[in-house]
Design a protein around this motif. Structure first.
Motif, PDB file in Angstrom:
ATOM      1  N   ASN A 122       0.804  -1.221   0.000  1.00  0.00           N
ATOM      2  CA  ASN A 122       0.000   0.000   0.000  1.00  0.00           C
ATOM      3  C   ASN A 122       0.840   1.276   0.000  1.00  0.00           C
ATOM      4  O   ASN A 122       0.288   2.347   0.147  1.00  0.00           O
ATOM      5  CB  ASN A 122      -1.008  -0.012   1.146  1.00  0.00           C
ATOM      6  CG  ASN A 122      -0.358  -0.193   2.488  1.00  0.00           C
ATOM      7  OD1 ASN A 122       0.846  -0.342   2.587  1.00  0.00           O
ATOM      8  ND2 ASN A 122      -1.158  -0.188   3.528  1.00  0.00           N
ATOM      9  N   ALA A 169       2.595   3.627  -2.398  1.00  0.00           N
ATOM     10  CA  ALA A 169       2.675   3.885  -3.831  1.00  0.00           C
ATOM     11  C   ALA A 169       3.667   4.986  -4.167  1.00  0.00           C
ATOM     12  O   ALA A 169       4.089   5.115  -5.304  1.00  0.00           O
ATOM     13  CB  ALA A 169       1.292   4.255  -4.386  1.00  0.00           C
ATOM     14  N   ARG A 213       3.363   2.993 -10.019  1.00  0.00           N
ATOM     15  CA  ARG A 213       2.348   3.275  -9.009  1.00  0.00           C
ATOM     16  C   ARG A 213       2.172   4.788  -8.925  1.00  0.00           C
ATOM     17  O   ARG A 213       3.117   5.526  -9.149  1.00  0.00           O
ATOM     18  CB  ARG A 213       2.753   2.728  -7.652  1.00  0.00           C
ATOM     19  CG  ARG A 213       2.891   1.216  -7.669  1.00  0.00           C
ATOM     20  CD  ARG A 213       3.456   0.737  -6.367  1.00  0.00           C
ATOM     21  NE  ARG A 213       3.757  -0.666  -6.452  1.00  0.00           N
ATOM     22  CZ  ARG A 213       3.324  -1.566  -5.603  1.00  0.00           C
ATOM     23  NH1 ARG A 213       2.565  -1.193  -4.594  1.00  0.00           N
ATOM     24  NH2 ARG A 213       3.636  -2.815  -5.731  1.00  0.00           N
ATOM     25  N   CYS A 214       0.954   5.205  -8.582  1.00  0.00           N
ATOM     26  CA  CYS A 214       0.720   6.645  -8.507  1.00  0.00           C
ATOM     27  C   CYS A 214      -0.346   6.946  -7.469  1.00  0.00           C
ATOM     28  O   CYS A 214      -1.013   6.049  -6.947  1.00  0.00           O
ATOM     29  CB  CYS A 214       0.318   7.192  -9.877  1.00  0.00           C
ATOM     30  SG  CYS A 214      -1.216   6.502 -10.518  1.00  0.00           S
ATOM     31  N   GLU A 227      -3.192   8.227  -7.918  1.00  0.00           N
ATOM     32  CA  GLU A 227      -4.522   7.857  -8.399  1.00  0.00           C
ATOM     33  C   GLU A 227      -4.878   6.424  -8.016  1.00  0.00           C
ATOM     34  O   GLU A 227      -6.043   6.113  -7.763  1.00  0.00           O
ATOM     35  CB  GLU A 227      -4.629   8.034  -9.926  1.00  0.00           C
ATOM     36  CG  GLU A 227      -4.684   9.472 -10.366  1.00  0.00           C
ATOM     37  CD  GLU A 227      -3.296  10.101 -10.537  1.00  0.00           C
ATOM     38  OE1 GLU A 227      -2.265   9.436 -10.275  1.00  0.00           O
ATOM     39  OE2 GLU A 227      -3.242  11.278 -10.923  1.00  0.00           O
ATOM     40  N   ASP A 228      -3.872   5.535  -7.949  1.00  0.00           N
ATOM     41  CA  ASP A 228      -4.126   4.160  -7.507  1.00  0.00           C
ATOM     42  C   ASP A 228      -4.672   4.157  -6.090  1.00  0.00           C
ATOM     43  O   ASP A 228      -5.617   3.430  -5.774  1.00  0.00           O
ATOM     44  CB  ASP A 228      -2.839   3.322  -7.540  1.00  0.00           C
ATOM     45  CG  ASP A 228      -2.277   3.153  -8.928  1.00  0.00           C
ATOM     46  OD1 ASP A 228      -3.041   3.248  -9.912  1.00  0.00           O
ATOM     47  OD2 ASP A 228      -1.050   2.933  -9.038  1.00  0.00           O
ATOM     48  N   GLN A 229      -4.072   4.966  -5.233  1.00  0.00           N
ATOM     49  CA  GLN A 229      -4.483   5.013  -3.836  1.00  0.00           C
ATOM     50  C   GLN A 229      -5.871   5.635  -3.703  1.00  0.00           C
ATOM     51  O   GLN A 229      -6.698   5.163  -2.930  1.00  0.00           O
ATOM     52  CB  GLN A 229      -3.469   5.791  -2.991  1.00  0.00           C
ATOM     53  CG  GLN A 229      -2.055   5.267  -3.080  1.00  0.00           C
ATOM     54  CD  GLN A 229      -1.909   3.828  -2.631  1.00  0.00           C
ATOM     55  OE1 GLN A 229      -2.582   2.936  -3.113  1.00  0.00           O
ATOM     56  NE2 GLN A 229      -1.026   3.598  -1.694  1.00  0.00           N
ATOM     57  N   THR A 273      -8.242   5.652  -5.937  1.00  0.00           N
ATOM     58  CA  THR A 273      -9.205   4.687  -6.461  1.00  0.00           C
ATOM     59  C   THR A 273      -9.508   3.607  -5.430  1.00  0.00           C
ATOM     60  O   THR A 273     -10.668   3.222  -5.241  1.00  0.00           O
ATOM     61  CB  THR A 273      -8.676   4.050  -7.768  1.00  0.00           C
ATOM     62  OG1 THR A 273      -8.436   5.091  -8.716  1.00  0.00           O
ATOM     63  CG2 THR A 273      -9.655   3.044  -8.331  1.00  0.00           C
ATOM     64  N   LEU A 274      -8.488   3.128  -4.747  1.00  0.00           N
ATOM     65  CA  LEU A 274      -8.671   2.112  -3.707  1.00  0.00           C
ATOM     66  C   LEU A 274      -9.630   2.594  -2.618  1.00  0.00           C
ATOM     67  O   LEU A 274     -10.564   1.886  -2.230  1.00  0.00           O
ATOM     68  CB  LEU A 274      -7.305   1.777  -3.100  1.00  0.00           C
ATOM     69  CG  LEU A 274      -7.224   0.691  -2.053  1.00  0.00           C
ATOM     70  CD1 LEU A 274      -7.586  -0.656  -2.666  1.00  0.00           C
ATOM     71  CD2 LEU A 274      -5.819   0.648  -1.468  1.00  0.00           C
ATOM     72  N   TYR A 283       1.255   7.375   0.218  1.00  0.00           N
ATOM     73  CA  TYR A 283       1.950   7.948  -0.920  1.00  0.00           C
ATOM     74  C   TYR A 283       3.020   8.867  -0.342  1.00  0.00           C
ATOM     75  O   TYR A 283       2.746  10.004   0.040  1.00  0.00           O
ATOM     76  CB  TYR A 283       1.018   8.719  -1.859  1.00  0.00           C
ATOM     77  CG  TYR A 283       1.720   9.069  -3.144  1.00  0.00           C
ATOM     78  CD1 TYR A 283       1.732   8.164  -4.199  1.00  0.00           C
ATOM     79  CD2 TYR A 283       2.419  10.256  -3.272  1.00  0.00           C
ATOM     80  CE1 TYR A 283       2.407   8.454  -5.369  1.00  0.00           C
ATOM     81  CE2 TYR A 283       3.100  10.552  -4.434  1.00  0.00           C
ATOM     82  CZ  TYR A 283       3.094   9.655  -5.485  1.00  0.00           C
ATOM     83  OH  TYR A 283       3.769   9.937  -6.634  1.00  0.00           O
TER      84      TYR A 283
END
Length: 167
Positions: free
Chosen positions: A22, A24, A30-31, A33-35, A37-38, A147
């Motif tokens: 977790n 990123a 990884r960015c 936006e991934d976090q 979105t999660l 992040y």
């Protein structure tokens, strides 16, 4: 030299799955936006299932300045970084000094006892290793996304465990 050392260390950390999933920040592929979105998926699922969700957002102030040098070195050794690579990083973090300059002023030189160098290519990787243990084993039902020095921690209530109706 820093770029070469960071490339090798990053390769080692990723190959051996040392950094938590977790985190990123400062990782290839990884960015943020991934976090986001999660978290958004859990919020949407909770909304659809009429469950409450609590999210805590944390931004660690002066995070890079607060990394304990001895702690950072411990993390390197603890994660299998040794030999010449460890010695180079140890020397890299020792005897650091800082001076502030403006157009008409220069401060006195300060010894930097803590922290990783701001603007260094290697600092984000060292910081990520230092912070890695924060989320290795979260409590049941608690989730997190990191992040760099920003973190979100959230929990969604179980549908059958509602204690209060706030409506």
């Amino acid at each position: 030299m820093e770029r070469m050392v960071n490339t090798k260390m990053t390769w080692y950390l990723e190959k051996n799955n040392i950094l938590v999933e977790n985190q990123a920040g400062f990782r290839r592929g990884r960015c943020s936006e991934d976090q986001i979105t999660l978290i958004a998926i859990d919020i949407e699922d909770g909304f659809q299932e009429k469950r409450h969700i609590v999210v805590v957002w944390i931004d660690m102030a002066k995070a890079f300045d607060r990394v304990r040098r001895d702690g950072s070195l411990f993390k390197l050794k603890d994660n299998g970084i040794s030999g010449n690579m460890f010695k180079w990083r140890e020397q890299y973090l020792q005897n650091r000094k800082a001076t502030v300059r403006t157009q008409h002023f220069k401060s006195r030189t300060q010894n930097m006892k803590h922290g990783v160098p701001q603007g260094s290519i290697l600092s984000p990787t060292l910081f990520s290793m230092f912070m890695n243990d924060i989320q290795i084993i979260p409590p049941k039902g608690v989730y997190g996304a990191m992040y760099g020095d920003d973190m979100a921690i959230w929990s969604t209530e179980e549908p059958h465990r509602r204690a209060y109706n706030w409506h």
